[in-house]
Scaffold this active site. Structure first.
Site, PDB file in Angstrom:
ATOM      1  CE  LYS A   1       4.655  -1.854  -2.585  1.00  0.00           C
ATOM      2  NZ  LYS A   1       5.848  -1.589  -1.798  1.00  0.00           N
TER       3      LYS A   1
ATOM      4  CG  ASP B   1       4.001   1.974  -4.468  1.00  0.00           C
ATOM      5  OD1 ASP B   1       4.966   2.155  -5.237  1.00  0.00           O
ATOM      6  OD2 ASP B   1       4.132   1.682  -3.267  1.00  0.00           O
TER       7      ASP B   1
HETATM    8  P1  ATP Z   1       3.285   4.192   1.307  1.00  0.00           P
HETATM    9  O1  ATP Z   1       4.625   3.622   0.932  1.00  0.00           O
HETATM   10  O2  ATP Z   1       2.526   4.736   0.145  1.00  0.00           O
HETATM   11  O3  ATP Z   1       3.343   5.118   2.498  1.00  0.00           O
HETATM   12  P2  ATP Z   1       2.560   1.738   2.674  1.00  0.00           P
HETATM   13  O4  ATP Z   1       2.400   0.532   1.841  1.00  0.00           O
HETATM   14  O5  ATP Z   1       3.777   1.791   3.534  1.00  0.00           O
HETATM   15  O6  ATP Z   1       2.402   2.961   1.732  1.00  0.00           O
HETATM   16  P3  ATP Z   1      -0.217   2.070   3.451  1.00  0.00           P
HETATM   17  O7  ATP Z   1      -0.828   0.955   4.204  1.00  0.00           O
HETATM   18  O8  ATP Z   1      -0.618   2.270   2.051  1.00  0.00           O
HETATM   19  O9  ATP Z   1       1.353   1.929   3.629  1.00  0.00           O
HETATM   20  O10 ATP Z   1      -0.505   3.393   4.303  1.00  0.00           O
HETATM   21  C1  ATP Z   1       0.287   4.517   4.311  1.00  0.00           C
HETATM   22  C2  ATP Z   1      -0.504   5.695   4.905  1.00  0.00           C
HETATM   23  O11 ATP Z   1      -1.611   5.999   4.083  1.00  0.00           O
HETATM   24  C3  ATP Z   1      -1.052   5.451   6.315  1.00  0.00           C
HETATM   25  O12 ATP Z   1      -0.575   6.486   7.114  1.00  0.00           O
HETATM   26  C4  ATP Z   1      -2.558   5.544   6.182  1.00  0.00           C
HETATM   27  O13 ATP Z   1      -3.145   6.275   7.226  1.00  0.00           O
HETATM   28  C5  ATP Z   1      -2.791   6.254   4.848  1.00  0.00           C
HETATM   29  N1  ATP Z   1      -3.934   5.702   4.073  1.00  0.00           N
HETATM   30  C6  ATP Z   1      -4.766   6.391   3.304  1.00  0.00           C
HETATM   31  N2  ATP Z   1      -5.676   5.592   2.711  1.00  0.00           N
HETATM   32  C7  ATP Z   1      -5.416   4.360   3.116  1.00  0.00           C
HETATM   33  C8  ATP Z   1      -6.016   3.097   2.834  1.00  0.00           C
HETATM   34  N3  ATP Z   1      -7.076   2.965   2.022  1.00  0.00           N
HETATM   35  N4  ATP Z   1      -5.462   2.015   3.387  1.00  0.00           N
HETATM   36  C9  ATP Z   1      -4.366   2.142   4.208  1.00  0.00           C
HETATM   37  N5  ATP Z   1      -3.791   3.299   4.512  1.00  0.00           N
HETATM   38  C10 ATP Z   1      -4.294   4.416   3.973  1.00  0.00           C
END
Ligand code: ATP
Length: 346
Positions: free
Chosen positions: A17, A142
């Site tokens: 997204k 989210d």
């Molecule tokens: P958020 O805003 O929820 O932190 P984001 O979109 O910035 O999310 P993501 O790629 O979802 O970032 O990853 C955030 C954190 O979640 C990372 O530190 C990662 O290690 C952890 N994580 C846990 N499960 C997953 C997954 N299936 N895919 C990616 N990251 C994951």
């Protein structure tokens, strides 16, 4: 004697997204923030394969920064459903990452929603996207959006999701700054700097009928951007240059996504997007190109994935219809127009 049949598996695309707009309205009693955001799914996606097994849960992922224990949101989603529905069966989850990790693109949340949908189907729980909403809320703010997809308004923590009748269709460029930014740290900075102010209500103005059309996009902003750049000051200079290239290249909107660190541009014209991509690459940036995925296309992608299991199961990820380079790959939704940033009614 017939050989035992292989356990069936499902391959689900977990789309990324972007936030077309994000307003922080204030701190809540529960420690979260009251938000108003406009979510949009794009065709950049992880591949999530779920395969049932007799018992126990396990997750595999090809990305070194993604945990393989209960820190993995996709595994937590499976546990949550197992407990909620009192399911004794287990599953294996395999994730092929394409969405930059920690980039504000919701990769972990989308993987979790894909697992909820997949296992709900494979284990025969039958809650469906609406019944899975409370579980999704417990997993993260989210996750509920990814049970809906398309263009949607997110209220409360962002977890109250309202799909919009007006669906945005266009081309996006995602610039991966290769540096995860902690969402919690960005919100902590927002708290420290939260001064009383008039809320801008630009998202409501955007969704209201009097601002219909493409001229509405420039009023949108991301109110987390300043805090994100305070948290990661090394990004400020690059973000300024990226925004300049995107705007000069014809982007209708150029913003940080969520709490960062990915930066995106939204274009009406695919050729303009391509031109801006070349300019960004020439300036040394890593850029992904992806079209928007509307509510309709998102639903079709789910139902194709869930139907595919009945037809033949999934042997391995290379059979994915969605496999390949999303920069060149077209989304397979029917009736898709190749060009143009449009706002469609659904
Ligand atoms: P958020 O805003 O929820 O932190 P984001 O979109 O910035 O999310 P993501 O790629 O979802 O970032 O990853 C955030 C954190 O979640 C990372 O530190 C990662 O290690 C952890 N994580 C846990 N499960 C997953 C997954 N299936 N895919 C990616 N990251 C994951």
């Amino acid at each position: 004697m017939r050989p035992p049949s292989k356990p069936r598996a499902l391959l689900l695309p977990a789309y990324a997204k972007i936030n077309l707009g994000l307003e922080v309205l204030g701190a809540r009693q529960d420690g979260y923030h009251e938000l108003r955001t406009l979510f949009q799914t794009i065709e950049l996606h992880d591949d999530v394969v779920v395969r049932p097994r007799a018992r126990g849960l396990a997750v595999r992922c090809d990305h070194p920064d993604v945990p393989r224990d209960e820190g993995n949101l996709a595994l937590r989603a499976a546990l949550e459903l197992q407990r909620y529905a009192g399911v004794g069966k287990g599953a294996e989850i395999a994730i092929t990452k394409r969405i930059p990790v920690g980039g504000g693109l919701g990769g972990g949340s989308s993987d979790a929603a894909a697992v909820l949908m997949g296992l709900d189907h494979l284990w025969g729980v039958g809650l469906g996207p609406a019944g899975l909403q409370p579980l999704a809320r417990r997993l993260g703010a989210d996750v509920p959006f990814f049970l809906v997809g398309g263009t949607a308004l997110g209220l409360a923590r962002g977890d109250e999701v309202y799909p919009l009748r007006r669906q945005v269709r266009g081309h996006t460029l995602i610039v991966d700054l290769g540096r995860p930014v902690s969402t919690a740290a960005v919100f902590a900075r927002v708290d420290r700097s939260l001064t009383p102010r008039e809320n801008s209500h630009t998202i409501f103005r955007f969704v209201s009928s009097d601002l219909e059309g493409l001229r509405a996009f420039p009023i949108l902003s991301n109110e987390l951007e300043r805090a994100a750049l305070e948290e990661a000051p090394d990004l400020a200079d690059r973000v300024g240059r990226i925004r300049g290239i995107l705007i000069r290249g014809g982007a209708a909107l150029a913003l940080l996504s969520g709490s960062g660190s990915s930066f995106f541009g939204l274009f009406e014209d695919g050729r303009q997007a391509q031109g801006a991509q070349s300019a960004l690459v020439a300036a040394g940036f890593i850029v992904l190109r992806a079209r928007t995925v509307s509510l309709d296309q998102y639903r079709r992608a789910w139902s194709r994935s869930l139907r595919a299991r009945r037809a033949r199961g999934v042997g391995n990820q290379s059979r994915s219809r969605h496999h390949g380079d999303h920069r060149r790959q077209g989304h397979s939704g029917r009736g898709r127009k190749a060009e143009g940033l449009r706002i469609d009614r659904v």
